[in-house]
Design a protein around this motif. Structure first.
Motif, PDB file in Angstrom:
ATOM      1  N   LEU A 307       4.027 -16.680  27.639  1.00 33.33           N
ATOM      2  CA  LEU A 307       5.292 -16.653  26.921  1.00 33.33           C
ATOM      3  C   LEU A 307       5.900 -18.051  26.806  1.00 33.33           C
ATOM      4  N   ILE A 308       5.864 -18.795  27.886  1.00 37.90           N
ATOM      5  CA  ILE A 308       6.415 -20.160  27.874  1.00 37.90           C
ATOM      6  C   ILE A 308       5.616 -21.051  26.927  1.00 37.90           C
ATOM      7  N   PHE A 309       4.304 -20.880  26.922  1.00 33.19           N
ATOM      8  CA  PHE A 309       3.484 -21.660  25.987  1.00 33.19           C
ATOM      9  C   PHE A 309       3.842 -21.333  24.540  1.00 33.19           C
ATOM     10  N   GLY A 310       3.914 -20.022  24.239  1.00 30.43           N
ATOM     11  CA  GLY A 310       4.197 -19.608  22.867  1.00 30.43           C
ATOM     12  C   GLY A 310       5.548 -20.078  22.372  1.00 30.43           C
ATOM     13  N   LEU A 311       6.568 -19.970  23.215  1.00 30.17           N
ATOM     14  CA  LEU A 311       7.915 -20.413  22.823  1.00 30.17           C
ATOM     15  C   LEU A 311       7.952 -21.929  22.668  1.00 30.17           C
ATOM     16  N   SER A 312       7.291 -22.648  23.573  1.00 27.45           N
ATOM     17  CA  SER A 312       7.269 -24.117  23.476  1.00 27.45           C
ATOM     18  C   SER A 312       6.543 -24.565  22.219  1.00 27.45           C
ATOM     19  N   ASP A 335       3.038 -23.200  37.744  1.00 27.47           N
ATOM     20  CA  ASP A 335       1.893 -24.063  38.021  1.00 27.47           C
ATOM     21  C   ASP A 335       1.777 -25.143  36.957  1.00 27.47           C
ATOM     22  N   ALA A 336       0.660 -25.856  36.972  1.00 29.25           N
ATOM     23  CA  ALA A 336       0.467 -26.960  36.031  1.00 29.25           C
ATOM     24  C   ALA A 336       0.474 -26.480  34.584  1.00 29.25           C
ATOM     25  N   VAL A 337      -0.038 -25.272  34.338  1.00 25.10           N
ATOM     26  CA  VAL A 337      -0.035 -24.728  32.979  1.00 25.10           C
ATOM     27  C   VAL A 337       1.396 -24.528  32.492  1.00 25.10           C
ATOM     28  N   THR A 338       2.260 -24.010  33.354  1.00 32.22           N
ATOM     29  CA  THR A 338       3.657 -23.766  33.005  1.00 32.22           C
ATOM     30  C   THR A 338       4.335 -25.059  32.581  1.00 32.22           C
ATOM     31  N   TYR A 339       4.268 -26.059  33.436  1.00 35.45           N
ATOM     32  CA  TYR A 339       4.964 -27.316  33.165  1.00 35.45           C
ATOM     33  C   TYR A 339       4.341 -28.065  31.986  1.00 35.45           C
ATOM     34  N   THR A 340       3.029 -28.031  31.887  1.00 37.95           N
ATOM     35  CA  THR A 340       2.371 -28.732  30.782  1.00 37.95           C
ATOM     36  C   THR A 340       2.767 -28.127  29.438  1.00 37.95           C
ATOM     37  N   SER A 341       2.898 -26.795  29.389  1.00 36.31           N
ATOM     38  CA  SER A 341       3.328 -26.127  28.157  1.00 36.31           C
ATOM     39  C   SER A 341       4.725 -26.580  27.756  1.00 36.31           C
ATOM     40  N   LEU A 342       5.623 -26.662  28.750  1.00 35.03           N
ATOM     41  CA  LEU A 342       6.990 -27.122  28.468  1.00 35.03           C
ATOM     42  C   LEU A 342       6.991 -28.587  28.009  1.00 35.03           C
ATOM     43  N   MET A 343       6.206 -29.414  28.670  1.00 33.51           N
ATOM     44  CA  MET A 343       6.113 -30.827  28.269  1.00 33.51           C
ATOM     45  C   MET A 343       5.600 -30.952  26.839  1.00 33.51           C
TER      46      MET A 343
END
Length: 464
Positions: A307-312, A335-343
């Motif tokens: 969800l975070i990836f899609g919204l970002s 995790d790293a996937v979460t933060y990387t998606s936001l970045m």
């Protein structure tokens, strides 16, 4: 930089770098991770390597010639003092079957039985021949029928394990239509596939046949043999239609799944959500999230990462950040996937400095960035023309021995050439080749195109 991390795996590989502690939670870090010491691989002597090479076992049968194979078998039997068991005979047959024809393998089996009467083949023996016959270059199922008839003649009726061996071997050989034909034949003869074999065949059909063909096969197996699709079957179908971007059909299948008495699990919802995210449909992904909550299905780490990836990706970073907070409140550690998606989302909005601050927050909370994190941030910094920060990050990546992704390398080279820092662009090229981030041709091609662009821009007076 907008690729979906493979399957949104919740577990990310350990960090490639050792970080220095950051002091301020809001200030942009002035120093990226320090250089990590690289351990030299253990040295092996040439003698040791030679001795290891000499231990490699060579194939027992070097020729498919049947008479030679019989002689080898006779020689082994005559020299062996220990009693020869079933496993020994099966190993020999397997070795010969890998290079011979089906008929010759059957002949060798007969010779084994005749020469060594204590040897009594079981299903595993005939399954070796069955697997070989399924992979034989034949336009029909004749070799397969020959092997199955041989089993029955020797008092061994095909069972579900037999069906599984045949179907998997046919699919491995790319004979999908023959696999469908055979599974129906075996189902008629009281040897229907179990759930694992059935779903394996459905999954392979999804890869190379139309959806209507797959549906037809499932309906046929259900009406003719009483083999009904289970939750795994529906999950395979949903994943297939999501990959083909047919999200409406995916939601219809969820309804069918309900009608069949199954409750969609978290994996099913995550699969549909990923499909919407690939199409940058953040609103629809949120609806799927709400629906799973209504159905009493608890979202997991993969759900929130998706969800975070899609919204970002769709430019809704503020909403993505809100779900990061919900994720933490629900007891899931980003995790790293979460933060990387936001970045990635922040860099798309040209807020690369905000992404750097997020990196600081990530480290402060004990989450180690990975190579994808740094490449995403490098790409964003260069895009926003924040070259000092970009080069600082690039230096940290070099010290840690990280590889450059194609997009981050290309963006870095273009940004350096745009500022007239051609020597540094050549240095980036050298590192990309030395670190095996890219092939020589790919790395040089990017540099060459950029230098041609730079020359043309200078000729037109667009750059000094």
């Amino acid at each position: 930089m907008g690729k979906i991390p493979p399957s949104f795996r919740p577990a990310i590989s350990n960090s490639l770098t050792r970080k220095l502690p950051l002091q301020s939670p809001t200030a942009i870090p002035h120093q990226f991770p320090d250089k990590t010491t690289k351990k030299k691989p253990p040295q092996h002597s040439k003698k040791a390597d030679a001795s290891l090479g000499s231990r490699k076992t060579e194939p027992l049968f070097k020729s498919p010639d049947l008479s030679s194979a019989k002689k080898i078998f006779n020689s082994i039997v005559s020299t062996m003092k220990a009693p020869l068991d079933l496993r020994f005979h099966n190993t020999l047959l397997q070795s010969y079957a890998s290079i011979s024809t089906v008929n010759d393998s059957i002949s060798l089996l007969h010779h084994m039985i005749k020469t060594h009467p204590s040897f009594s083949p079981d299903r595993s023996t005939y399954h070796i021949l069955l697997s070989q016959s399924c992979k034989a270059p034949d336009s029909s199922l004749s070799p397969v029928h020959q092997t199955l008839n041989l089993m029955v003649t020797n008092g061994l009726t095909p069972n579900q394990a037999t069906t599984d061996v045949a179907i998997r071997s046919l699919c491995e050989a790319g004979r999908i239509d023959h696999a469908v034909e055979l599974v129906k034949e075996l189902s008629l003869k009281h040897s229907p596939p179990d759930g694992f074999t059935f779903n394996f065949l459905v999954k392979n059909l999804c890869k190379c046949r139309t959806l209507n063909t797959v549906y037809g096969f499932i309906d046929d197996m259900k009406s003719s043999f009483g083999i009904k699709p289970d939750l795994v079957t529906y999950t395979i179908l949903i994943d297939n239609v999501c990959n083909s971007k047919n999200l409406r059909e995916a939601m219809r299948l969820v309804g069918v799944l309900h009608e069949s008495g199954f409750k969609p699990d978290c994996f099913v919802y995550n699969t549909i959500m990923k499909g919407y995210c690939m199409l940058s449909k953040g609103s629809e992904a949120i609806e799927v999230y709400k629906k799973m909550k209504e159905e009493g299905v608890e979202p997991d780490l993969v759900t929130y990462n998706t969800l975070i990836f899609g919204l970002s990706k769709s430019g809704r970073v503020k909403e993505a950040r809100k779900y990061l907070d919900i994720m933490v409140e629900s007891g899931h550690f980003p995790d790293a996937v979460t933060y990387t998606s936001l970045m990635n989302g922040m860099c798309r909005e040209r807020n690369a400095l905000g992404a750097v601050v997020l990196l600081e927050e990530m480290e402060r909370k004990g989450c180690s960035p990975n190579s994808c994190t740094y490449n995403t941030l490098l790409h964003g910094l260069c895009k926003c023309r924040l070259m000092e920060k970009g080069m600082e990050l690039y230096g940290a990546m070099k010290s840690a021995g990280m590889k450059l992704e194609t997009s981050s390398y290309a963006t870095l080279v273009r940004a350096l050439c745009r500022e007239g820092r051609v020597a540094e662009a050549y240095e980036a090229f050298d590192y990309a080749v030395e670190s095996k981030s890219l092939t020589d041709v790919a790395a040089y091609s990017t540099l060459e195109v950029t230098l041609k662009w730079l020359k043309k821009a200078r000729e037109q007076g667009l750059m000094v």
